[in-house]
Design an enzyme around this catalytic site. Structure first.
Site, PDB file in Angstrom:
ATOM      1  N   GLY A  70       2.439   5.885  -0.764  1.00 62.10           N
ATOM      2  CA  GLY A  70       1.593   4.840  -0.228  1.00 62.10           C
ATOM      3  C   GLY A  70       1.629   3.619  -1.123  1.00 62.10           C
ATOM      4  CB  CYS A  71       1.065   0.040  -0.414  1.00 60.55           C
ATOM      5  SG  CYS A  71      -0.379   0.153   0.668  1.00 60.55           S
ATOM      6  CE1 TYR A  72      -5.152  -1.350  -2.004  1.00 62.08           C
ATOM      7  CE2 TYR A  72      -5.429   0.050  -0.088  1.00 62.08           C
ATOM      8  CZ  TYR A  72      -5.663  -1.150  -0.738  1.00 62.08           C
ATOM      9  OH  TYR A  72      -6.405  -2.129  -0.132  1.00 62.08           O
ATOM     10  CB  THR A  82       3.337   2.330  -5.286  1.00 62.96           C
ATOM     11  OG1 THR A  82       3.938   3.219  -4.338  1.00 62.96           O
ATOM     12  CG2 THR A  82       4.432   1.708  -6.151  1.00 62.96           C
TER      13      THR A  82
END
Length: 350
Positions: free
Chosen positions: A153-155, A157
């Site tokens: 997921g972006c968060y 990472t």
């Protein structure tokens, strides 16, 4: 160099759009299939005019059929919602394809944790043990051997890369960690919804899903592996009035007295051979604009001696580093390419 044919299931969302942008100029991975049930029959450039003149723009959208993808591709990206991705992945793997899944369906190793946070029983739990978490800095060798990669997921990472060196060195306490993260509106996806309309996002700033964001167990799972101990993180997301980018400010308690110079040296050594992680000079803090459209994760460090805290600030682009670019890096590794192939991207400056 001989090209490697790849497919993209779910091209109409922001992550699909970003994948199409990156793959349009990739020197080896050649987009030969892009699927959309609603847009089937159209050339990709009709959906995304910025692809006009690129070979990828001539790819005609098709229905997502496993047999067609297996006959045409070596690897397939799944850019579809959680719940749908698991079935596509199982079918494509059975057909002999490699899969990079950008949904959350294979990020969590425990099917019960997945069910608790996503409200859905996993229909292919036997594949969870096969999936490799797709963070190249942590799992590069395993990604090379994988047939199924769970793109992070972006968060997570931004938070995991920010905390990894400190936790690995035992420099911070494993409890009381607070991750205060802010994301651009594209992180909510492309589907029309009132909370992400322009007039609802512009000129305001708000928190959301406090204490219950679905990226929380993913963050805790990966940080626990690094620390070698269970970790509970207070993860607090916010929506920024910008298109793309994530800034995470992470608050930790030091386990001992340490100067910011010592900690900076530790971080610089930890990421010395990791091209995409830039540990900024002392006194500098990351900004989303300096990583926009790139694979970079910029990290800044502050020690507050009064509170005994190490404050870590990390910035990534949520669509590239936090999703599609990272998926391409994993695909590169899975197909025997250097991870940075096709990903030497300069920031998209105004």
């Amino acid at each position: 160099m001989q090209t490697i044919p790849v497919g993209l299931v779910g091209v109409t969302g922001y992550t699909g759009m970003e994948l199409a942008r990156i793959l349009a100029v990739h020197p080896v991975l050649k987009l030969v299939r892009a699927t959309s049930r609603t847009e089937a029959g159209k050339p990709l450039c009709a959906l995304y005019p910025f692809l006009q003149g690129f070979m990828a723009g001539d790819v005609r959208l098709t229905e997502p059929e496993a047999a067609d993808l297996a006959a045409s591709c070596k690897l397939v990206f799944l850019a579809v919602p959680h719940g749908a991705a698991m079935d596509y992945a199982a079918e494509l793997l059975a057909a002999g394809l490699s899969v990079v899944d950008l949904s959350a369906d294979f990020r969590l190793a425990d099917k019960d944790v997945y069910a608790a946070w996503y409200g859905l029983d996993h229909r292919h739990p036997h594949l969870l043990a096969e999936a490799v978490y797709g963070l190249p800095e942590l799992y590069g060798p395993a990604i090379k051997k994988a047939k199924l990669v769970a793109n992070p997921g972006c968060y997570p990472t931004s938070v995991i890369l920010g905390l990894a060196p400190a936790l690995a060195a035992g420099l911070v306490e494993t409890d009381g960690i607070v991750a205060d993260s802010k994301s651009g509106a594209s992180g909510a996806g492309r589907k029309a919804a009132v909370p992400t309309l322009f007039c609802e996002v512009h000129d305001t700033f708000r928190a959301y899903n406090l204490g219950k964001h679905r990226h929380t167990p993913e963050i805790e799972q990966e940080l626990a592996k690094i620390a070698g101990a269970g970790i509970t993180v207070s993860f607090n997301p916010h929506l920024l009035p910008i298109d793309r980018g994530i800034l995470s400010t992470i608050y930790t308690r030091l386990t001992r007295d340490a100067s910011v110079e010592e900690i900076h040296a530790l971080y610089a050594k930890h990421y010395a051979d990791k091209f995409w992680v830039r540990v900024l000079p002392l006194g500098k803090l990351p900004e989303t604009r300096f990583v926009r459209g790139t694979m970079f994760c910029d990290i800044g460090l502050v020690v507050d001696p009064r509170t005994g805290r190490l404050i870590i600030v990390s910035a990534i682009d949520n669509l590239c580093r936090g999703a599609s670019g990272q998926a391409v890096a994993c695909a590169n590794l899975m197909t025997g390419l250097p991870p940075d192939t096709g990903l030497h991207l300069a920031p998209l400056m105004p």
